[in-house]
Design a protein around this motif. Structure first.
Motif: not given
Ligand code: 4AD
Length: 431
Positions: A348, A138, A248, A244, A142, A406, A272, A401, A355, A240-241, A316
């Protein structure tokens, strides 16, 4: 050469499945059957069954779990063994014969307080190992996302002097002859840095003196924050969308084994993908009223309400346009509708809830000072933050975030503490 220097990773031994090999690790399970002792040995990469002849190695039978050893032998395919391969041991180097191990992994799982007391040891469990690997993926994803999208990584300070998210949750620190605070959010520093680099992000700890112990609050958490110049609420929400969605996708790509070990069903993760479900605060109030919540416009959307909303939709949610009084002073009010702010949260699914918190910032100095006063705060405390608006200010937006939240959702954990190696909350500061 030291015997452990010639060892191969257990995952590699399982892949080879034949020939001579040396592995090293810690004893994770033990079982004696007639003339053989079966030791499950684990390292960072996997678990392999060692078949140890009792007559040759009598000490194996009484060996305590978590003892460390190096074993050499012949790899043999055996469908009944975990991973389908076992090592028929010919020689063993007993690196460290441990004392009786204080955790019985099967019995201990229900006693979460005990496992927190011995977290320094519990990190060795297969479950924590899987979670730590997911965390690793994760955080890496990011950084990759922001860097590939042209954001610069920046490094704001952790000692600060003014509250970003309200004075109630500030931790005081003795700092020579003064009192300073631990940062709650790097937002104001990112706002300064956009005037140099335009698109910036940071991944750093934030601190909140959260008085309540909930399943999603820590006093120290990892915060991925970003800020973009020449941007509006929608631009920030889209980032943001995407971030994430990207994280994922990466976890689904790289961490199937770990998700399986944790018993995580992945359907909700697979859904997601951007665009998320965009819902205004006004619409949310309507949805919640229909579900039986006694809410009026202007009421806060708390944890129970968030939970109910996330169970309504299978993706989400981007919840946007909160009333002024529900959000911090820095949020820009909608010029078309001044009672609401250009703010958003990302919720979420599956009951997990918030989140991300973010939005568009006030970029006019006069408007900012007026709102600081309207919120009962002192403009003196925000002198440099206001100063940013005096020299070529531009519309800008960003978000924070909560990375642990998350990870909690991705791993399907019940509690945020379960996904942090050394969690900190109101009661716990050790190990
Ligand atoms: O919504 P918050 O308070 O927003 C800010 O701090 C903004 N200044 C961020 C920004 O715009 N740069 O916090 C952002 C996120 C929350 O949505 C949540 O995921 C996480 O930070 N968070 C926590 N996570 C764990 N424990 C806590 N006590 C948290 N408080 C916030």
């Amino acid at each position: 050469m030291l015997p452990y220097k010639s060892a191969i990773p257990i995952a590699e031994a399982l892949r080879r499945g034949e020939g001579k090999a040396t592995v090293r690790g810690w004893v994770y399970r033990k079982r004696t059957l007639k003339e053989k002792v079966f030791l499950l040995l684990r390292d960072a990469t996997g678990v392999i069954q060692l078949v140890v002849p009792r007559a040759k190695f009598p000490e194996a039978e009484s060996l305590n779990l978590e003892s460390s050893l190096v074993a050499t032998g012949v790899l043999v395919r055996e469908p009944r063994a975990p991973g389908g391969v076992e090592l028929h041991v010919e020689s063993i180097d007993w690196v460290y014969v441990g004392e009786p191990y204080p955790i019985n992994e099967d019995a201990a799982v229900s006693d979460s307080e005990y496992l927190l007391d011995v977290r320094h040891l519990w990190l060795r469990s297969r479950k924590m190992q899987a979670i730590l690997k997911i965390r690793h993926t994760v955080f890496g994803a990011i950084h990759d996302y922001f860097r590939r999208r042209g954001f610069y990584e920046v490094h704001p300070p952790m000692f600060i002097t003014a509250a970003v998210e309200g004075g109630a949750t500030l931790f005081k620190v003795e700092y020579f002859d003064r009192t300073v605070y631990l940062t709650q959010s790097s937002q104001f520093y990112l706002e300064a840095l956009i005037y140099s680099l335009e698109k910036v992000y940071t991944v750093a700890p934030s601190f909140r003196a959260e008085p309540s112990r909930t399943r999603r609050h820590l006093t120290e958490f990892w915060h991925a924050e970003m800020e973009i110049a020449w941007a509006h609420m929608d631009d920030a929400a889209k980032v943001g969308e995407e971030v994430i969605g990207h994280v994922v996708e990466r976890v689904l790509d790289e961490r199937q084994d770990e998700l399986k070990l944790l018993g995580r069903k992945v359907e909700a993760l697979e859904r997601a993908k951007p665009p998320f479900h965009w819902l205004s605060y006004d619409e949310a109030i309507e949805v919640l009223r229909k579900k039986g919540f006694a809410l009026s416009w202007g009421d806060d959307i708390g944890a129970d309400e968030e939970r109910a909303l996330t169970l309504e939709f299978d993706k989400p949610i981007i919840l946007h346009g909160f009333p002024e009084k529900l959000k911090a002073f820095y949020h820009r009010n909608n010029p078309q509708r001044p009672e609401v702010t250009l703010s958003f949260d990302v919720l979420l699914p599956e009951g997990y809830g918030e989140v991300i918190g973010g939005g568009e910032r006030i970029y006019d100095a006069k408007e900012l000072v007026e709102k600081i006063i309207r919120f009962g705060l002192n403009p003196e405390d925000y002198q440099w933050y206001i100063d940013l608006r005096r020299y070529g200010s531009v519309p800008h937006a960003g978000f924070g975030l909560g990375v642990d939240r998350l990870v909690m959702w991705i791993a399907g954990a019940d509690h945020i503490r379960d996904v942090v190696p050394f969690p900190r909350d109101i009661r716990r500061t050790r190990p």
